[in-house]
Design a protein around this motif. Structure first.
Motif, PDB file in Angstrom:
ATOM      1  N   LEU A 207       0.863  -1.169   0.000  1.00 61.56           N
ATOM      2  CA  LEU A 207       0.000   0.000   0.000  1.00 61.56           C
ATOM      3  C   LEU A 207       0.901   1.221   0.000  1.00 61.56           C
ATOM      4  O   LEU A 207       1.890   1.275   0.747  1.00 61.56           O
ATOM      5  CB  LEU A 207      -0.899  -0.003   1.243  1.00 61.56           C
ATOM      6  N   PHE A 208       0.574   2.233  -0.838  1.00 60.51           N
ATOM      7  CA  PHE A 208       1.480   3.352  -1.033  1.00 60.51           C
ATOM      8  C   PHE A 208       0.729   4.668  -0.947  1.00 60.51           C
ATOM      9  O   PHE A 208      -0.388   4.793  -1.467  1.00 60.51           O
ATOM     10  CB  PHE A 208       2.171   3.251  -2.401  1.00 60.51           C
ATOM     11  N   ARG A 209       1.373   5.642  -0.315  1.00 59.87           N
ATOM     12  CA  ARG A 209       0.884   7.017  -0.336  1.00 59.87           C
ATOM     13  C   ARG A 209       1.510   7.713  -1.533  1.00 59.87           C
ATOM     14  O   ARG A 209       2.718   7.572  -1.787  1.00 59.87           O
ATOM     15  CB  ARG A 209       1.252   7.762   0.939  1.00 59.87           C
ATOM     16  N   VAL A 210       0.700   8.458  -2.280  1.00 57.41           N
ATOM     17  CA  VAL A 210       1.174   9.119  -3.496  1.00 57.41           C
ATOM     18  C   VAL A 210       0.929  10.620  -3.380  1.00 57.41           C
ATOM     19  O   VAL A 210      -0.204  11.052  -3.129  1.00 57.41           O
ATOM     20  CB  VAL A 210       0.456   8.577  -4.751  1.00 57.41           C
ATOM     21  N   ASP A 211       1.984  11.412  -3.524  1.00 57.50           N
ATOM     22  CA  ASP A 211       1.838  12.866  -3.573  1.00 57.50           C
ATOM     23  C   ASP A 211       1.261  13.279  -4.920  1.00 57.50           C
ATOM     24  O   ASP A 211       1.295  12.527  -5.889  1.00 57.50           O
ATOM     25  CB  ASP A 211       3.198  13.548  -3.379  1.00 57.50           C
ATOM     26  N   TRP A 212       0.770  14.527  -4.976  1.00 56.47           N
ATOM     27  CA  TRP A 212       0.225  15.034  -6.239  1.00 56.47           C
ATOM     28  C   TRP A 212       1.274  15.017  -7.341  1.00 56.47           C
ATOM     29  O   TRP A 212       0.932  14.930  -8.529  1.00 56.47           O
ATOM     30  CB  TRP A 212      -0.309  16.448  -6.061  1.00 56.47           C
ATOM     31  N   SER A 213       2.543  15.051  -6.974  1.00 60.90           N
ATOM     32  CA  SER A 213       3.625  15.033  -7.960  1.00 60.90           C
ATOM     33  C   SER A 213       3.876  13.649  -8.531  1.00 60.90           C
ATOM     34  O   SER A 213       4.601  13.507  -9.520  1.00 60.90           O
ATOM     35  CB  SER A 213       4.914  15.533  -7.317  1.00 60.90           C
TER      36      SER A 213
END
Length: 314
Positions: A207-213
């Motif tokens: 599971l991964f957190r993704v920034d807007w970038s």
């Protein structure tokens, strides 16, 4: 939506079975779901994958067979094809506050936006020119975000003042999320604080957190993982993650930033037959059975099932 098998021992070890849906009181905004059918029959050969609910007591199901959308009345279980597909798959879907259904186009490498009042296609977008698997979509921060299980990118449709854009923006994924063989980024949802995105990788269970970038960071699950992770549903800090071939829904508690979480339980149902995605209505969760391990023919039967919301059971 991966297609390798998991042993029966692992399945039985992971799933706490709910043998039949319990009757639970609805919240004050919806009719009592005890009067609603717990199983919804879908057309033979339909090959359902995605689901979206609302507005009102309606659910929309997408077809991997030809991309058609089926609309069912949750009060009766009856429904019909709402809009015909383009001949390529339709997968994950979300409905916005303007009554627009955003649809991920799978191997078609595209996306489209459908008016839920009329079934008319409002816009279509070519997202990829080569091999692709546009798998799921979420609406947040004034944009629609699509995952691609084949290419390490997100596709962003900016929705300035609610207006549909002329084209999508391709955002490369960097950091901890590394693509390998099989299905990669699949389900997608916002972080609890709304400042980023969360994506599940089917082939690794990460599971991964993704920034807007597009920068990714692995979510600390304290030794747990989500193999066969598919559709995601966030409510507050609770994340429901469908593990399709495990016939289970993992229930996680996340921190606000979506950088850390714990699996608090897994729930299942004897009627699960490789469910792919999940949506909520009242005090129930609804899941279409994709039946990925069953040969798909024009006569193969399909359905969706409702289970009590694990967080709202009395």
């Amino acid at each position: 939506m991966r297609r390798w098998k998991v042993s029966a021992v692992l399945v039985l070890g992971l799933v706490t079975t709910i043998s039949a849906p319990a009757h639970a009181a609805a919240d004050r905004h919806h009719p009592a779901p005890a009067a609603f059918p717990a199983t919804i029959r879908l057309p033979d050969g339909f090959r359902p994958e995605g689901i979206a609910t609302g507005p009102g007591p309606f659910a929309y199901f997408s077809s991997m067979a030809d991309g058609s959308i089926y609309r069912a009345d949750l009060r009766t279980g009856r429904g019909a094809i709402f809009t015909r597909g383009p001949g390529t798959p339709s997968l994950g879907m979300k409905i916005d506050s303007h009554g627009r259904l955003f649809v991920a186009g799978g191997t078609g490498g595209d996306a489209r936006v459908v008016d839920v009042r009329t079934g008319r296609v409002l816009a279509s977008y070519r997202l990829a020119t080569g091999p692709a698997f546009v798998n799921d979509v979420i609406l947040t921060q004034g944009a629609a975000w699509f995952t691609d299980s084949t290419n390490p990118v997100l596709y962003k449709l900016p929705l300035r003042d609610g207006r549909l854009p002329g084209a999508a923006v391709r955002i490369p994924l960097t950091g901890d999320l590394v693509y390998g063989a099989g299905f990669n980024a699949n389900g997608i949802t916002p972080t609890p604080d709304g400042r980023g995105l969360i994506v599940v990788q089917s082939n690794t269970g990460g599971l991964f957190r993704v920034d807007w970038s597009g920068a990714t960071r692995r979510v600390n699950l304290h030794g747990e993982s989500l193999p066969e992770g598919d559709g995601l549903l966030l409510r507050g800090r609770t994340l429901f993650a469908v593990q399709n071939r495990l016939n289970a829904v993992a229930v996680l508690r996340l921190n606000a930033a979506g950088t850390e979480g714990r699996v608090v339980r897994r729930v299942g149902d004897l009627r699960f037959d490789v469910p792919a995605t999940v949506a909520a209505f009242g005090s129930r969760l609804y899941l279409p059975n994709a039946r990925f391990d069953t040969p798909a023919t024009s006569e193969t039967w399909y359905n969706a099932v409702a289970i009590p919301d694990p967080e709202r059971r009395p």
